[in-house]
Design an enzyme around this catalytic site. Sequence first.
Site, PDB file in Angstrom:
ATOM      1  N   GLY A  73     -43.937  -8.261   9.390  1.00  0.00           N
ATOM      2  CA  GLY A  73     -43.149  -9.577   9.825  1.00  0.00           C
ATOM      3  C   GLY A  73     -41.622  -8.295  10.707  1.00  0.00           C
ATOM      4  O   GLY A  73     -41.779  -7.452  10.344  1.00  0.00           O
ATOM      5  N   ASN A  74     -40.635  -9.729  11.753  1.00  0.00           N
ATOM      6  CA  ASN A  74     -39.837  -8.985  11.442  1.00  0.00           C
ATOM      7  C   ASN A  74     -38.909 -10.131  11.853  1.00  0.00           C
ATOM      8  O   ASN A  74     -38.911 -11.109  11.042  1.00  0.00           O
ATOM      9  CB  ASN A  74     -39.931  -8.715  13.334  1.00  0.00           C
ATOM     10  CG  ASN A  74     -40.463  -9.831  13.579  1.00  0.00           C
ATOM     11  OD1 ASN A  74     -39.415 -10.649  14.998  1.00  0.00           O
ATOM     12  ND2 ASN A  74     -41.296 -10.009  14.317  1.00  0.00           N
ATOM     13  N   ARG A  75     -37.623  -9.842  11.965  1.00  0.00           N
ATOM     14  CA  ARG A  75     -35.890 -10.399  11.985  1.00  0.00           C
ATOM     15  C   ARG A  75     -35.827 -11.903  12.432  1.00  0.00           C
ATOM     16  O   ARG A  75     -34.658 -12.295  12.543  1.00  0.00           O
ATOM     17  CB  ARG A  75     -34.873 -10.088  11.432  1.00  0.00           C
ATOM     18  CG  ARG A  75     -35.175  -8.866  11.015  1.00  0.00           C
ATOM     19  CD  ARG A  75     -33.881  -8.025  10.228  1.00  0.00           C
ATOM     20  NE  ARG A  75     -32.430  -8.286  11.057  1.00  0.00           N
ATOM     21  CZ  ARG A  75     -31.239  -7.977  10.826  1.00  0.00           C
ATOM     22  NH1 ARG A  75     -31.182  -6.157  10.771  1.00  0.00           N
ATOM     23  NH2 ARG A  75     -30.323  -9.013  10.831  1.00  0.00           N
TER      24      ARG A  75
END
Length: 222
Positions: A28-30
């Site tokens: 995923g990412n932020r």
Amino acid sequence: MSGPLIGMKVVVSAGPTFEDIDPARFLGNRSSGKMGFAIAAVAAQRGAEVVLVAGPVHLPTPEGVRRVDVRSAAQMHRAVMDALPCDLYIGAAAVADFTPRAPLERKLKKQPGQDVLVLELVRTRDILADVAAHPQRPAQVVGFAAETNDVAAYARSKLERKGLDLICANQVGLPGCGFESDDNALLVIDAHGDRPLGPAPKHVLAAQLLDLIGQRIRGGRT
Ligand code: CTP
């Protein structure tokens, strides 16, 4: 309903994508989704019909917005294409550029003595570039670019490469701005030049950005 965007259909993508490795793990990412949700909210307040294609985030759906929840880049691609045609597409999502070649059906187990794991990743389809090249291309296609360095130059090359009308560059790592923050600062770039917006709360930036896009639509700039 009244407002400057009445009669227009706007599609916004927001949030991260999650790319499954196995039933327990993902890449995923932020991205928090806050910028895209703010844009969708302001567009609806201004009278547009808004479809918000949202990656996995815990944010309330803005009033008057039709929300389509997705998880992966492939699902987001499908949902955006299904939402066309529209007058304006804003790609604010942080879409994974790569995804595991084949998600495992069973949980990946480490082997005795294993120190290294190599994951094979393949490129995802570029939603923004595909919208810009679509036979039913929206009149305005707007992208985002997160950069740590050489912000304007990298963003301008993305604008040209993906065939966009406008790109909003974020400098990643600016104190108090960006991914999980309520504030942001953008450099908005088109074929004619660039203009800084903010630092300001994301809902203020969303309003300023839609002002700029509204001027482009009314001015007939393509
Ligand atoms: N984007 C997309 N589909 C993808 C990847 C990105 O629609 N598969 C869109 C994002 O929504 C955003 C813009 O493209 O509007 C970001 O461009 P990208 O080339 O992915 O930039 P970065 O993520 O910053 O990656 P890099 O700088 O490594 O090219």
